[in-house]
Motif scaffolding. Structure first.
Motif: not given
Length: 72
Positions: A65-72
């Motif tokens: 979830v954190i990696s998806v949030a920062f890649n957006m």
């Protein structure tokens, strides 16, 4: 005479069967106690393993979830 003894002391065959049934019930009760004791000793380890697996899965999910949030 035999009939008198039978009436006085009851049916010996029924007494023997009742004693066997009582002994079987006592053995079954002891087996149940042993199973409960054994399960109480071994139940701690799987509970700890379950908690660890759930914790690892939660950390992995949080990482995704954190990696998806920062890649957006």
């Amino acid at each position: 005479m035999a009939n008198k003894k039978k009436n006085k002391y009851g049916n010996p065959q029924k007494n023997i069967e009742a004693q066997k049934a009582a002994e079987a019930a006592k053995l079954a009760k002891e087996v149940d106690r042993a199973m409960v004791q054994q399960s109480s000793y071994t139940s701690d380890t799987p509970l700890i393993k379950r908690i660890l697996v759930i914790a690892v899965a939660a950390v992995m999910l949080l990482g995704i979830v954190i990696s998806v949030a920062f890649n957006m």
